[in-house]
Scaffold this active site. Structure first.
Site, mmCIF file in Angstrom:
data_model
loop_
_atom_site.group_PDB
_atom_site.id
_atom_site.type_symbol
_atom_site.label_atom_id
_atom_site.label_comp_id
_atom_site.label_asym_id
_atom_site.label_seq_id
_atom_site.Cartn_x
_atom_site.Cartn_y
_atom_site.Cartn_z
ATOM 1 N N CYS A 79 12.081 -0.799 7.584
ATOM 2 C CA CYS A 79 11.029 -1.819 7.658
ATOM 3 C C CYS A 79 10.680 -2.144 9.115
ATOM 4 O O CYS A 79 10.037 -1.335 9.782
ATOM 5 C CB CYS A 79 11.428 -3.056 6.861
ATOM 6 S SG CYS A 79 10.012 -4.120 6.490
ATOM 7 N N HIS A 168 12.489 -1.143 1.600
ATOM 8 C CA HIS A 168 13.884 -1.607 1.689
ATOM 9 C C HIS A 168 14.741 -0.845 0.674
ATOM 10 O O HIS A 168 14.740 -1.181 -0.512
ATOM 11 C CB HIS A 168 13.963 -3.112 1.414
ATOM 12 C CG HIS A 168 13.465 -3.948 2.544
ATOM 13 N ND1 HIS A 168 14.278 -4.345 3.581
ATOM 14 C CD2 HIS A 168 12.223 -4.438 2.812
ATOM 15 C CE1 HIS A 168 13.567 -5.060 4.443
ATOM 16 N NE2 HIS A 168 12.321 -5.127 4.002
ATOM 17 N N GLU A 170 17.897 -0.952 0.368
ATOM 18 C CA GLU A 170 19.143 -1.673 0.073
ATOM 19 C C GLU A 170 19.016 -2.651 -1.089
ATOM 20 O O GLU A 170 20.022 -3.132 -1.602
ATOM 21 C CB GLU A 170 19.631 -2.419 1.324
ATOM 22 C CG GLU A 170 18.805 -3.626 1.744
ATOM 23 C CD GLU A 170 17.581 -3.298 2.582
ATOM 24 O OE1 GLU A 170 16.998 -4.233 3.165
ATOM 25 O OE2 GLU A 170 17.195 -2.113 2.664
#
Length: 510
Positions: A79, A168, A170
């Site tokens: 990001c 993202h 994660e």
């Protein structure tokens, strides 16, 4: 030597999630503020650049020399890290007319080891306000989405790999994000994925033996997961040279003092129990403010602990169950590091006692602490205990704390917690407890009119306690618990259930 990945923190709310995802792949990692110098370390296998609330075009945007990192290690920008990479290498990044937020489908433009085994149109999660308009020279696109032309890209070079993701990986909503991170860790950084609970226990015990030598350690124990696992590790390293002290401050749960001491005895820890209930009740008199109650507990606990510590000769070290979120929260991303939060475990003991600290869990998250505890053979009922506040029931009794109010709340809380366990609801809840309100209301029992206290039941679901939703417990269960409390705890005639989430409410009421 343990291999590790370094995550440079630019202030993103998701940085801890990146670390947890890396750890889940059995690779050790550390989070460090972006401005902190990276020491020469042969165990470092790669660097991840986190997201950030900033725009790369802000005058005060956090910056790091990505080219210098890229010359030494494989780098993954996520990001903000991707946008900063594009800008630093000569690409164009501008503020988007609308924030790109939510689910998107990943369309692979070419095969690459970063996206190995990731299916076409895999769901990913976007959360950014800047858009990369043009890639720098020497970079190529690996994947796009419907709205993002540069969702994943890399630098073509013979140096270490430099990859970037505009989404993202994660977060939960990126369905194959952890696979992408694992590809970076294993295929690109060459991590061997050998960081396991057993590995951690062996390494930590060896490090503790070296740090402590022939000295003695004292530790304040609470019956909680963190202090118990920390004490067990220290005990495994130095045996009887660890002395534990467990103080009954009068605001523990029903029978907790006796039960915890019995468990410590079973797992072989040398722990002295101190009954200081009367001292605490005397100090609580007239105190209604939550902060005043906290101060009573903090100050008196230190006094009691120091008095007990004097009875043990030759103590030089203080053991603590500090865990990684305590450490991360105490470090400023936008300035030099500050001290660890003083309230997270045993208050101001380190400052008061001038002892060297031993913190074997300072790089573990809570779920990892539990896995290590399981490896150490600590009983499940202790490992799976809900978090319990340091000030105990004192902050679940709104208003003045008295011995009688503690007794009422202990009984009601015991009925509630035991009910959750009996109905197999306990494991699905992050934290639960009863709160005694400073409110009396009229009730009817048989032909008698009553005027008694009200109890609020609280239960939340959460991953890490940072945010929490109220637990949707079955109505039948709540009805049964309400009846059982009112019928069995004389002094309580009304039970309510708290349906507030965090934010805007907090998990505890005080």
């Amino acid at each position: 030597m343990t291999e590790k990945i370094l995550i440079l923190d630019f202030g993103s709310q998701y940085t801890q999630l990146i670390a947890r995802a890396v750890r889940e792949a059995n690779v050790f990692c550390e989070i460090t503020p972006y401005h902190k110098k990276i020491p020469a370390d042969s165990s470092l296998k790669g660097v991840i650049l986190s997201g950030s609330p900033f725009s790369v075009n802000d005058p005060n945007a956090p910056l790091v020399d990505i080219e210098a990192l890229h010359r030494k290690w494989p780098v993954l920008g996520i990001c903000y890290g991707a946008q900063l990479t594009a800008k630093e290498f000569g690409g164009k990044v501008a503020n988007s007319s609308k924030r790109e937020y939510g689910r998107a489908q990943l369309h692979k433009q070419k095969e690459d080891i970063l996206l190995e085994d990731v299916r076409e149109m895999s769901q990913v999660w976007m959360s950014h306000a800047d858009t990369i308009l043009e890639l720098p020279q020497g970079f190529e696109v690996l994947a796009t989405t419907e709205n993002i032309p540069y969702a994943a890209f890399k630098k073509n070079s013979d140096e270490f790999a430099l990859y970037c993701l505009q989404f993202h990986p994660e977060v939960y909503h990126s369905t194959e994000g952890k696979k992408i991170l694992r590809n970076f860790l294993v295929n690109i950084c060459g991590c061997s994925q050998n960081w396991t609970p057993a590995h951690f226990v062996n390494d930590t015990v060896a490090q503790l033996k070296e740090q402590i030598g022939n000295r003695k350690v004292i530790m304040a124990l609470s019956g909680g997961v963190d202090s118990t696992v920390a004490a067990t590790l220290i005990h495994r390293a130095i045996g009887e040279r660890l002395s534990g002290i467990f103080v009954d401050n009068g605001v523990l749960r029903k029978n907790e003092f006796e039960q915890v001491l019995e468990t410590y005895h079973q797992i072989g820890l040398h722990v002295r129990g101190v009954d200081a209930r009367k001292m605490f009740y005397d100090e609580f008199k007239g105190k209604t403010d939550p902060e005043a109650k906290r101060k009573v507990i903090g100050k008196l606990f230190i006094d009691v602990f120091q008095e007990e510590a004097k009875k043990i000769e030759g103590i030089e070290l203080l053991g603590q169950g500090t865990i990684y979120p305590d450490v991360i929260e105490s470090v400023s991303v936008h300035g030099p590091s500050v001290t660890i939060k003083s309230h997270h475990n045993v208050g101001g003991l380190p400052e008061k006692m001038h002892l060297e600290l031993v913190e074997p869990l300072r790089y573990l998250f809570k779920d990892e602490v539990r896995k290590v505890g399981k490896e150490l053979g600590i009983p499940d009922d202790m490992l799976q205990r809900h978090p319990f506040p340091g000030p105990g029931l004192a902050i679940r009794i709104l208003g003045e704390v008295t011995e009688e109010k503690v007794r009422l709340l202990q009984e009601a809380d015991h009925v509630y917690i035991q009910g959750l366990k009996d109905r197999n609801l306990y494991a699905g809840v992050w934290q639960a407890g009863a709160i005694l309100l400073p409110v009396k209301s009229v009730g009817v029992m048989g032909d008698e009119r009553t005027y008694e206290f009200t109890v609020a039941l609280r239960a939340v679901t959460s991953v890490d306690g940072m945010t929490a939703d109220w637990a949707h417990l079955p109505y039948e269960f709540l009805a049964d618990i309400s009846n059982e409390i009112i019928n069995n705890v004389k002094g309580i005639n009304r039970v309510v259930y708290d349906i507030s989430s965090k934010p805007p409410a907090t998990i505890e009421w005080e």
